[in-house]
Design a protein around this motif. Sequence first.
Motif, PDB file in Angstrom:
ATOM      1  N   GLY A 155       0.882  -1.075  -0.120  1.00 13.99           N
ATOM      2  CA  GLY A 155      -0.503   0.166  -0.064  1.00 13.99           C
ATOM      3  C   GLY A 155       1.029   0.918   0.095  1.00 13.99           C
ATOM      4  N   PRO A 156       0.141   2.592   0.149  1.00 13.08           N
ATOM      5  CA  PRO A 156       0.952   3.783  -0.474  1.00 13.08           C
ATOM      6  C   PRO A 156       1.728   3.837   1.341  1.00 13.08           C
ATOM      7  CG  PRO A 156      -1.454   4.158  -0.244  1.00 13.08           C
ATOM      8  CD  PRO A 156      -1.508   2.407  -0.484  1.00 13.08           C
ATOM      9  N   VAL A 157       2.626   4.697   1.238  1.00  9.82           N
ATOM     10  CA  VAL A 157       3.201   5.226   2.622  1.00  9.82           C
ATOM     11  C   VAL A 157       1.975   5.616   3.583  1.00  9.82           C
ATOM     12  CG1 VAL A 157       5.697   6.397   3.649  1.00  9.82           C
ATOM     13  CG2 VAL A 157       5.926   5.208   1.362  1.00  9.82           C
ATOM     14  N   LEU A 158       2.231   5.111   4.570  1.00  8.69           N
ATOM     15  CA  LEU A 158       1.544   5.993   5.218  1.00  8.69           C
ATOM     16  C   LEU A 158       2.036   6.816   6.508  1.00  8.69           C
ATOM     17  CD1 LEU A 158      -0.323   2.777   6.838  1.00  8.69           C
ATOM     18  CD2 LEU A 158      -0.722   4.171   5.032  1.00  8.69           C
ATOM     19  N   ASN A 159       1.979   8.088   5.912  1.00  7.91           N
ATOM     20  CA  ASN A 159       3.313   9.535   5.989  1.00  7.91           C
ATOM     21  C   ASN A 159       2.134  10.216   6.877  1.00  7.91           C
ATOM     22  OD1 ASN A 159       2.540  10.110   3.571  1.00  7.91           O
ATOM     23  ND2 ASN A 159       4.614   9.891   2.908  1.00  7.91           N
ATOM     24  N   GLY A 160       1.316   9.537   6.448  1.00 10.89           N
ATOM     25  CA  GLY A 160      -0.031  11.239   7.020  1.00 10.89           C
ATOM     26  C   GLY A 160      -0.103  11.443   6.364  1.00 10.89           C
ATOM     27  N   VAL A 161      -0.073  11.817   4.958  1.00 12.85           N
ATOM     28  CA  VAL A 161      -0.508  12.625   3.851  1.00 12.85           C
ATOM     29  C   VAL A 161      -1.315  11.752   3.152  1.00 12.85           C
ATOM     30  CG1 VAL A 161       0.415  14.362   1.631  1.00 12.85           C
ATOM     31  CG2 VAL A 161       2.092  13.276   3.780  1.00 12.85           C
ATOM     32  N   GLY A 162      -2.249  12.061   3.231  1.00 15.57           N
ATOM     33  CA  GLY A 162      -3.478  11.725   2.843  1.00 15.57           C
ATOM     34  C   GLY A 162      -4.207  10.225   3.192  1.00 15.57           C
ATOM     35  N   PHE A 163      -3.228   9.992   4.017  1.00 16.64           N
ATOM     36  CA  PHE A 163      -3.893   8.378   4.701  1.00 16.64           C
ATOM     37  C   PHE A 163      -2.822   8.649   6.142  1.00 16.64           C
ATOM     38  CE2 PHE A 163      -3.751   7.455   0.951  1.00 16.64           C
ATOM     39  CZ  PHE A 163      -2.598   7.228   0.125  1.00 16.64           C
ATOM     40  N   ALA A 164      -3.099   8.107   7.311  1.00 13.02           N
ATOM     41  CA  ALA A 164      -2.371   7.562   8.311  1.00 13.02           C
ATOM     42  C   ALA A 164      -1.188   8.324   8.689  1.00 13.02           C
ATOM     43  CB  ALA A 164      -3.052   6.311   9.394  1.00 13.02           C
ATOM     44  N   ILE A 166       2.014   6.569  10.332  1.00 14.27           N
ATOM     45  CA  ILE A 166       2.207   5.730  10.971  1.00 14.27           C
ATOM     46  C   ILE A 166       4.143   5.009  11.199  1.00 14.27           C
ATOM     47  CG2 ILE A 166       2.757   2.493  11.383  1.00 14.27           C
ATOM     48  CD1 ILE A 166      -0.318   2.904  10.890  1.00 14.27           C
ATOM     49  N   SER A 167       4.428   5.661  11.984  1.00 10.04           N
ATOM     50  CA  SER A 167       5.599   5.349  11.645  1.00 10.04           C
ATOM     51  C   SER A 167       6.284   4.048  12.087  1.00 10.04           C
ATOM     52  CB  SER A 167       6.714   6.543  13.327  1.00 10.04           C
ATOM     53  OG  SER A 167       6.276   7.203  12.900  1.00 10.04           O
ATOM     54  N   ASP A 168       7.603   3.469  11.029  1.00 11.75           N
ATOM     55  CA  ASP A 168       7.957   2.556  11.037  1.00 11.75           C
ATOM     56  C   ASP A 168       7.956   1.048  12.346  1.00 11.75           C
ATOM     57  OD1 ASP A 168      11.109   0.458  10.810  1.00 11.75           O
ATOM     58  OD2 ASP A 168       9.651   0.058   9.292  1.00 11.75           O
ATOM     59  N   THR A 169       7.612   0.305  12.126  1.00 12.15           N
ATOM     60  CA  THR A 169       7.311  -0.834  13.512  1.00 12.15           C
ATOM     61  C   THR A 169       8.766  -2.036  12.718  1.00 12.15           C
ATOM     62  OG1 THR A 169       5.137  -1.908  12.175  1.00 12.15           O
ATOM     63  CG2 THR A 169       4.638  -0.246  14.153  1.00 12.15           C
ATOM     64  N   ASP A 170       8.716  -1.964  12.098  1.00 11.73           N
ATOM     65  CA  ASP A 170       9.244  -3.628  11.211  1.00 11.73           C
ATOM     66  C   ASP A 170      10.284  -3.388  10.680  1.00 11.73           C
ATOM     67  OD1 ASP A 170       8.341  -4.224   7.872  1.00 11.73           O
ATOM     68  OD2 ASP A 170       8.745  -2.189   9.139  1.00 11.73           O
ATOM     69  N   ASN A 171      11.460  -1.842  10.876  1.00 12.08           N
ATOM     70  CA  ASN A 171      12.883  -1.505  10.404  1.00 12.08           C
ATOM     71  C   ASN A 171      12.511  -2.849   9.068  1.00 12.08           C
ATOM     72  OD1 ASN A 171      14.994  -0.957  10.428  1.00 12.08           O
ATOM     73  ND2 ASN A 171      16.298  -2.284  11.112  1.00 12.08           N
ATOM     74  N   GLY A 172      12.052  -2.034   8.273  1.00 11.00           N
ATOM     75  CA  GLY A 172      11.421  -2.262   6.798  1.00 11.00           C
ATOM     76  C   GLY A 172      11.352  -4.030   6.372  1.00 11.00           C
ATOM     77  N   ALA A 178      12.241   1.808   6.271  1.00  9.16           N
ATOM     78  CA  ALA A 178      11.833   2.404   7.581  1.00  9.16           C
ATOM     79  C   ALA A 178      12.117   3.380   8.227  1.00  9.16           C
ATOM     80  CB  ALA A 178      13.946   1.705   7.750  1.00  9.16           C
ATOM     81  N   THR A 179      11.476   4.163   6.871  1.00 10.24           N
ATOM     82  CA  THR A 179      10.790   5.320   7.932  1.00 10.24           C
ATOM     83  C   THR A 179       9.264   5.184   8.604  1.00 10.24           C
ATOM     84  OG1 THR A 179      12.052   6.779   7.175  1.00 10.24           O
ATOM     85  CG2 THR A 179      10.701   8.057   7.583  1.00 10.24           C
ATOM     86  N   HIS A 180       8.374   4.971   7.537  1.00  7.99           N
ATOM     87  CA  HIS A 180       7.146   4.556   8.403  1.00  7.99           C
ATOM     88  C   HIS A 180       6.392   3.346   7.527  1.00  7.99           C
ATOM     89  CE1 HIS A 180       6.992   9.197   7.030  1.00  7.99           C
ATOM     90  NE2 HIS A 180       6.598   9.032   8.689  1.00  7.99           N
ATOM     91  N   ASP A 181       5.063   2.887   7.947  1.00 11.14           N
ATOM     92  CA  ASP A 181       4.797   1.454   7.560  1.00 11.14           C
ATOM     93  C   ASP A 181       4.146   1.001   6.587  1.00 11.14           C
ATOM     94  OD1 ASP A 181       4.107   0.199  10.885  1.00 11.14           O
ATOM     95  OD2 ASP A 181       6.002  -0.422   9.660  1.00 11.14           O
ATOM     96  N   ARG A 182       3.884   0.528   5.602  1.00 10.19           N
ATOM     97  CA  ARG A 182       3.401   0.314   4.547  1.00 10.19           C
ATOM     98  C   ARG A 182       1.881  -0.758   5.036  1.00 10.19           C
ATOM     99  NH1 ARG A 182       6.332   1.469  -0.603  1.00 10.19           N
ATOM    100  NH2 ARG A 182       4.742   1.502  -1.662  1.00 10.19           N
ATOM    101  N   ALA A 183       0.409  -0.717   4.259  1.00 11.24           N
ATOM    102  CA  ALA A 183      -0.102  -2.720   4.413  1.00 11.24           C
ATOM    103  C   ALA A 183       0.968  -3.281   2.948  1.00 11.24           C
ATOM    104  CB  ALA A 183      -1.354  -2.332   3.874  1.00 11.24           C
ATOM    105  N   VAL A 184       0.661  -4.662   3.452  1.00  8.83           N
ATOM    106  CA  VAL A 184       1.926  -5.675   2.838  1.00  8.83           C
ATOM    107  C   VAL A 184       0.776  -6.973   2.582  1.00  8.83           C
ATOM    108  CG1 VAL A 184       3.707  -6.843   2.667  1.00  8.83           C
ATOM    109  CG2 VAL A 184       3.790  -4.973   4.335  1.00  8.83           C
ATOM    110  N   GLY A 185       0.884  -7.622   1.382  1.00 13.06           N
ATOM    111  CA  GLY A 185       0.071  -8.305   0.638  1.00 13.06           C
ATOM    112  C   GLY A 185      -1.223  -7.603   0.674  1.00 13.06           C
ATOM    113  N   PRO A 186      -2.091 -10.018   0.117  1.00 14.37           N
ATOM    114  CA  PRO A 186      -2.785 -10.467  -0.276  1.00 14.37           C
ATOM    115  C   PRO A 186      -4.099  -9.439   0.259  1.00 14.37           C
ATOM    116  CG  PRO A 186      -2.354 -12.023  -0.266  1.00 14.37           C
ATOM    117  CD  PRO A 186      -0.573 -11.224   0.553  1.00 14.37           C
ATOM    118  N   MET A 187      -3.376  -9.409   1.460  1.00 14.34           N
ATOM    119  CA  MET A 187      -4.648  -8.983   2.689  1.00 14.34           C
ATOM    120  C   MET A 187      -4.378  -7.581   3.626  1.00 14.34           C
ATOM    121  SD  MET A 187      -6.894 -11.155   2.180  1.00 14.34           S
ATOM    122  CE  MET A 187      -8.126 -11.951   3.599  1.00 14.34           C
TER     123      MET A 187
END
Length: 586
Positions: A155-164, A166-172, A178-187
């Motif tokens: 999914g798109p980078v969740l950096n607060g621009v148009g979306f939530a 969410i700072s990185d939680t899995d070190n990429g 490694a800066t922000h989270d993104r939604a991953v995978g088919p679900m």
Amino acid sequence: MAAQFGRRLRRGATSGAVVAAAVAALAASQGPGAAPPPPADNASGDRPVGAGDASALPDGSATGDSPYYTDLPPLNTPNKPGTSIDLPIVTGPAEAGIPASVLAAYKRAEQSIAASDAACHLPWQLLAGIGKVESGQARGGRVDANGTTLSPILGPVLNGVGFANISDTDNGAFDGDATHDRAVGPMQFIPSTWATWGQDANGDGRKDPNNIYDAAQAAGLYLCANNRDLAVKADLDRAILSYNRSTEYLHTVLSWFEYYKRGTHQVPDGTGQLPRDRSDTPRVDTSPRPTRPAPTTPAPSPSTPAPSPSKPSTPVTPSPSDPATKPPASAQVTRIKDVGTGTLTATAGGVFAARPTIAALDSAGKPVVGLGVRFEIVGSTDANFGGVARNVTVTTNSKGIAVAPPVRAGERTGTFTVRATVVGRTLAPVAFTATVTERQADTLVRGDDKQLTATTGGRFADRVLVKATLDGAAASSVGLTATMITSADAPRTRTDGPYFKDANGAPLRTLTGLRTDANGLLTLPDIYADGQTGTFLLRLTAPGGGTLTIELKVTAPAPEPTPTPTPEPTPTPAPSTGAPEVTPTP
């Protein structure tokens, strides 16, 4: 025969082996040369796949409220309610086709969760509806033989621009950022949610959000959380909204859910129909709109009397119980109170067993339903809800109760506050005190049995290896203290004898800041001997009661041998000639 097998499976799939057989039956018709589906985890049948893997309840949303596909099902729905064609025959509307591996993963998740949480009543069509909206059924089924997408779905980078934001939680690790989270995978799980709910449903030893089998089962468990019964409409709606908090999202998923319930069919992997519209893409409707002629009032015929004016209707006063007149929950509530939360205590890195719980009451002391309650973590702490959030909003249930998601302790010890407030009202908050204690070990043992010896002024040849455990399991990241003590019974710190060295090389006989590794192991720094000889004691202690006392022996160096002096040789007298020596007379 196939139909009979299906009925038997639906009645009693209770083990990983049975579920694996089901997947094989479902995917066997994919076509010539198709690889068999991946094996189930715990295929020996010791427990249902995935049972007990998840221990926390969802908070926020699984996707971080990422964008989704907004295409709706066609109007010509399949006409076989409740059926699913498991033959390699493409029939019905193209949109009703689901790629073989994706369909197998959904049905497998349904069977697995039916065995471990039958009261949830999870239908695979719900997973299909979410999979359609989130990723277009894994981009039309572009997965390999093991069910992993041919390329990551991000999914798109969740950096607060148009979306939530969410700072990185899995070190990429999962999303490559490694800066922000993104939604991953088919679900479309965000990494922090996957950390709690991720599954290894294909038995490859990995919990991979890009694998449709792992992701479908994780999504099923997530939807079933909070003891939901998805056969109940209210629970079904709450489950979908927990995935993405959008009313449009709810309606879109429900549309596909109902569509798939009326029948679907299997198509080969990679041939599924892809959606086009997304929630983050402006849509312009260019289709012509039909015009409706303005209504005309026929002129009354001469024989037809003109209609008499109607009498004004008597206004109806709604009763106080009429839902239309009931004030919103935020207007009804007059106070919130703690309802038996108990003590909030956890060790660093653990999850608090108790969860902050409040009741919302109106002026008559009756529960207020549907009230938004905000739980917020306040203070100097790295604790959070579900691994990412410091504040969440929970809606009170039919009993007026709101329960916060599980609070996860960070590494920082000490006390902080969880505060509950009413959304939209200024009422007295409820504060819960939470305490994070050090990681603990109840047992410390030597990692080897080597005798520790040194000579005065020297260094001990072997270093001390220690293992820490708690309740028999390795105790990781536990802080230990090492002290040279005077005696086992009166353990005062020594001022002489063996010592460690500080950063400047000076003697140090109490050492703090030591920490065990992930396996509960710790190797102490080098130990040195001063000029004292004898047997000395080193004591290690850990929070939680673990202690270990170790003997250190210091001996004097062996004396150097004293050299033996060599005697001077005795002179030998000259031989006699036989004639006496005559001394001349003066």
